[in-house]
Scaffold this motif. Structure first.
Motif, PDB file in Angstrom:
ATOM      1  N   ARG A   1     -10.043   4.396  -1.277  1.00  0.00           N
ATOM      2  CA  ARG A   1     -10.080   4.154  -2.726  1.00  0.00           C
ATOM      3  C   ARG A   1      -9.978   2.670  -3.036  1.00  0.00           C
ATOM      4  NH1 ARG A   1      -5.924   8.882  -4.159  1.00  0.00           N
ATOM      5  NH2 ARG A   1      -7.361  10.638  -4.015  1.00  0.00           N
ATOM      6  N   LEU A   2      -9.093   1.975  -2.329  1.00  0.00           N
ATOM      7  CA  LEU A   2      -8.967   0.536  -2.555  1.00  0.00           C
ATOM      8  C   LEU A   2     -10.236  -0.202  -2.139  1.00  0.00           C
ATOM      9  CD1 LEU A   2      -5.289  -0.042  -1.393  1.00  0.00           C
ATOM     10  CD2 LEU A   2      -6.190  -0.334  -3.695  1.00  0.00           C
ATOM     11  N   ALA A   3     -10.855   0.240  -1.044  1.00  0.00           N
ATOM     12  CA  ALA A   3     -12.092  -0.405  -0.598  1.00  0.00           C
ATOM     13  C   ALA A   3     -13.205  -0.201  -1.617  1.00  0.00           C
ATOM     14  CB  ALA A   3     -12.503   0.143   0.761  1.00  0.00           C
ATOM     15  N   TRP A   4     -13.335   1.004  -2.143  1.00  0.00           N
ATOM     16  CA  TRP A   4     -14.362   1.254  -3.174  1.00  0.00           C
ATOM     17  C   TRP A   4     -14.052   0.454  -4.431  1.00  0.00           C
ATOM     18  CZ3 TRP A   4     -18.952   2.596  -2.210  1.00  0.00           C
ATOM     19  CH2 TRP A   4     -19.259   3.472  -1.176  1.00  0.00           C
ATOM     20  N   THR A   5     -12.767   0.321  -4.769  1.00  0.00           N
ATOM     21  CA  THR A   5     -12.391  -0.507  -5.917  1.00  0.00           C
ATOM     22  C   THR A   5     -12.807  -1.957  -5.690  1.00  0.00           C
ATOM     23  OG1 THR A   5     -10.515   0.940  -6.370  1.00  0.00           O
ATOM     24  CG2 THR A   5     -10.450  -1.261  -7.345  1.00  0.00           C
ATOM     25  N   GLY A   6     -12.590  -2.453  -4.478  1.00  0.00           N
ATOM     26  CA  GLY A   6     -13.008  -3.810  -4.153  1.00  0.00           C
ATOM     27  C   GLY A   6     -14.509  -3.991  -4.260  1.00  0.00           C
ATOM     28  N   LEU A   7     -15.280  -2.999  -3.803  1.00  0.00           N
ATOM     29  CA  LEU A   7     -16.737  -3.091  -3.897  1.00  0.00           C
ATOM     30  C   LEU A   7     -17.206  -3.044  -5.349  1.00  0.00           C
ATOM     31  CD1 LEU A   7     -17.932  -0.953  -0.861  1.00  0.00           C
ATOM     32  CD2 LEU A   7     -17.976  -3.432  -1.122  1.00  0.00           C
ATOM     33  N   VAL A   8     -16.545  -2.248  -6.169  1.00  0.00           N
ATOM     34  CA  VAL A   8     -16.898  -2.210  -7.592  1.00  0.00           C
ATOM     35  C   VAL A   8     -16.581  -3.548  -8.246  1.00  0.00           C
ATOM     36  CG1 VAL A   8     -16.236  -1.166  -9.806  1.00  0.00           C
ATOM     37  CG2 VAL A   8     -16.729   0.287  -7.843  1.00  0.00           C
ATOM     38  N   LEU A   9     -15.453  -4.144  -7.882  1.00  0.00           N
ATOM     39  CA  LEU A   9     -15.111  -5.455  -8.442  1.00  0.00           C
ATOM     40  C   LEU A   9     -16.107  -6.522  -8.001  1.00  0.00           C
ATOM     41  CD1 LEU A   9     -11.222  -5.432  -8.102  1.00  0.00           C
ATOM     42  CD2 LEU A   9     -12.568  -5.294 -10.194  1.00  0.00           C
ATOM     43  N   VAL A  10     -16.594  -6.433  -6.766  1.00  0.00           N
ATOM     44  CA  VAL A  10     -17.618  -7.372  -6.305  1.00  0.00           C
ATOM     45  C   VAL A  10     -18.891  -7.197  -7.127  1.00  0.00           C
ATOM     46  CG1 VAL A  10     -19.181  -7.882  -4.390  1.00  0.00           C
ATOM     47  CG2 VAL A  10     -16.740  -7.665  -3.970  1.00  0.00           C
ATOM     48  N   ALA A  11     -19.279  -5.950  -7.368  1.00  0.00           N
ATOM     49  CA  ALA A  11     -20.489  -5.698  -8.164  1.00  0.00           C
ATOM     50  C   ALA A  11     -20.325  -6.231  -9.586  1.00  0.00           C
ATOM     51  CB  ALA A  11     -20.797  -4.204  -8.186  1.00  0.00           C
ATOM     52  N   VAL A  12     -19.152  -6.053 -10.176  1.00  0.00           N
ATOM     53  CA  VAL A  12     -18.895  -6.559 -11.522  1.00  0.00           C
ATOM     54  C   VAL A  12     -18.977  -8.085 -11.535  1.00  0.00           C
ATOM     55  CG1 VAL A  12     -17.065  -6.830 -13.261  1.00  0.00           C
ATOM     56  CG2 VAL A  12     -17.566  -4.578 -12.313  1.00  0.00           C
ATOM     57  N   ALA A  13     -18.405  -8.727 -10.522  1.00  0.00           N
ATOM     58  CA  ALA A  13     -18.441 -10.189 -10.461  1.00  0.00           C
ATOM     59  C   ALA A  13     -19.874 -10.699 -10.296  1.00  0.00           C
ATOM     60  CB  ALA A  13     -17.561 -10.687  -9.320  1.00  0.00           C
ATOM     61  N   VAL A  14     -20.679 -10.025  -9.477  1.00  0.00           N
ATOM     62  CA  VAL A  14     -22.063 -10.454  -9.282  1.00  0.00           C
ATOM     63  C   VAL A  14     -22.867 -10.280 -10.565  1.00  0.00           C
ATOM     64  CG1 VAL A  14     -24.199  -9.879  -8.061  1.00  0.00           C
ATOM     65  CG2 VAL A  14     -22.086 -10.142  -6.791  1.00  0.00           C
ATOM     66  N   VAL A  15     -22.702  -9.143 -11.226  1.00  0.00           N
ATOM     67  CA  VAL A  15     -23.427  -8.912 -12.481  1.00  0.00           C
ATOM     68  C   VAL A  15     -22.999  -9.925 -13.534  1.00  0.00           C
ATOM     69  CG1 VAL A  15     -23.689  -7.280 -14.399  1.00  0.00           C
ATOM     70  CG2 VAL A  15     -23.908  -6.487 -12.042  1.00  0.00           C
ATOM     71  N   ALA A  16     -21.720 -10.212 -13.631  1.00  0.00           N
ATOM     72  CA  ALA A  16     -21.246 -11.199 -14.606  1.00  0.00           C
ATOM     73  C   ALA A  16     -21.809 -12.584 -14.293  1.00  0.00           C
ATOM     74  CB  ALA A  16     -19.723 -11.232 -14.621  1.00  0.00           C
ATOM     75  N   ALA A  17     -21.863 -12.952 -13.010  1.00  0.00           N
ATOM     76  CA  ALA A  17     -22.415 -14.259 -12.635  1.00  0.00           C
ATOM     77  C   ALA A  17     -23.898 -14.340 -12.966  1.00  0.00           C
ATOM     78  CB  ALA A  17     -22.183 -14.516 -11.148  1.00  0.00           C
ATOM     79  N   VAL A  18     -24.632 -13.268 -12.759  1.00  0.00           N
ATOM     80  CA  VAL A  18     -26.064 -13.258 -13.091  1.00  0.00           C
ATOM     81  C   VAL A  18     -26.261 -13.382 -14.600  1.00  0.00           C
ATOM     82  CG1 VAL A  18     -28.124 -11.808 -13.110  1.00  0.00           C
ATOM     83  CG2 VAL A  18     -26.802 -12.060 -11.012  1.00  0.00           C
ATOM     84  N   VAL A  19     -25.465 -12.658 -15.378  1.00  0.00           N
ATOM     85  CA  VAL A  19     -25.587 -12.723 -16.839  1.00  0.00           C
ATOM     86  C   VAL A  19     -25.262 -14.132 -17.336  1.00  0.00           C
ATOM     87  CG1 VAL A  19     -24.546 -11.906 -19.002  1.00  0.00           C
ATOM     88  CG2 VAL A  19     -25.206 -10.273 -17.233  1.00  0.00           C
ATOM     89  N   VAL A  20     -24.202 -14.725 -16.836  1.00  0.00           N
ATOM     90  CA  VAL A  20     -23.844 -16.088 -17.243  1.00  0.00           C
ATOM     91  C   VAL A  20     -24.941 -17.062 -16.841  1.00  0.00           C
ATOM     92  CG1 VAL A  20     -22.226 -17.979 -16.793  1.00  0.00           C
ATOM     93  CG2 VAL A  20     -21.367 -15.694 -17.293  1.00  0.00           C
ATOM     94  N   GLY A  21     -25.499 -16.894 -15.645  1.00  0.00           N
ATOM     95  CA  GLY A  21     -26.580 -17.767 -15.204  1.00  0.00           C
ATOM     96  C   GLY A  21     -27.819 -17.647 -16.063  1.00  0.00           C
ATOM     97  N   VAL A  22     -28.179 -16.434 -16.448  1.00  0.00           N
ATOM     98  CA  VAL A  22     -29.352 -16.224 -17.299  1.00  0.00           C
ATOM     99  C   VAL A  22     -29.124 -16.817 -18.679  1.00  0.00           C
ATOM    100  CG1 VAL A  22     -30.710 -14.442 -18.475  1.00  0.00           C
ATOM    101  CG2 VAL A  22     -30.228 -14.252 -16.037  1.00  0.00           C
ATOM    102  N   ILE A  23     -27.935 -16.656 -19.227  1.00  0.00           N
ATOM    103  CA  ILE A  23     -27.636 -17.207 -20.552  1.00  0.00           C
ATOM    104  C   ILE A  23     -27.678 -18.731 -20.511  1.00  0.00           C
ATOM    105  CG2 ILE A  23     -25.797 -17.491 -22.265  1.00  0.00           C
ATOM    106  CD1 ILE A  23     -25.090 -14.555 -21.778  1.00  0.00           C
ATOM    107  N   ARG A  24     -27.124 -19.328 -19.471  1.00  0.00           N
ATOM    108  CA  ARG A  24     -27.156 -20.790 -19.366  1.00  0.00           C
ATOM    109  C   ARG A  24     -28.579 -21.290 -19.169  1.00  0.00           C
ATOM    110  NH1 ARG A  24     -21.842 -23.061 -16.296  1.00  0.00           N
ATOM    111  NH2 ARG A  24     -20.370 -22.221 -17.799  1.00  0.00           N
ATOM    112  N   LEU A  25     -29.377 -20.554 -18.418  1.00  0.00           N
ATOM    113  CA  LEU A  25     -30.766 -20.940 -18.220  1.00  0.00           C
ATOM    114  C   LEU A  25     -31.548 -20.837 -19.523  1.00  0.00           C
ATOM    115  CD1 LEU A  25     -32.882 -21.778 -16.127  1.00  0.00           C
ATOM    116  CD2 LEU A  25     -33.386 -19.357 -15.818  1.00  0.00           C
TER     117      LEU A  25
END
Length: 124
Positions: free
Chosen positions: A86-110
């Motif tokens: 459960r903790l490992a899946w939570t970590g993977l979900v947090l990684v996915a959230v961080a990647v999506v947030a970084a992509v959204v911020v990058g697109v907005i800045r671009l």
């Protein structure tokens, strides 16, 4: 023959007698490793570094479940495995959230960046 009044003491049932050569039930060492790696993956998930320990934890959990099944009940630690997974899946979900947030911020800045060459206001 007289018997004493009151309830009759009952010996606790311990199951079928074990063979003397049967090993004692022990906790699987991989169960502890899965929990530790899952915890590290969950704690470092937002920093994208949690993907490595989380995937290693899930692979170890798979191996530990297979070993526990083939041991016939002499390897324990299923609760630690579940928590670690459960903790490992939570970590993977947090990684996915961080990647999506970084992509959204990058697109907005671009999108906010000026397009083409920016000339001074007094240049035609």
């Amino acid at each position: 023959m007289n018997t004493a009044p009151g309830p009759v003491p009952v010996a606790p049932f311990t199951g079928p007698p074990r063979h003397p050569l049967d090993p004692d039930p022990t906790r699987a060492t991989k169960a502890r490793a899965v929990f530790a790696l899952g915890l590290i993956g969950a704690l470092t998930g937002l920093f994208i570094g949690g993907v490595v320990p989380a995937t290693v934890a899930l692979q170890l959990a798979r191996q530990a479940r297979r070993e526990a099944y083939t041991s016939g009940g002499f390897l324990t630690g299923a609760a630690w495995l579940r928590r670690g997974e459960r903790l490992a899946w939570t970590g993977l979900v947090l990684v996915a959230v961080a990647v999506v947030a970084a992509v959204v911020v990058g697109v907005i800045r671009l999108a906010e960046a000026p397009y083409g060459q920016d000339f001074a206001p007094n240049v035609n």
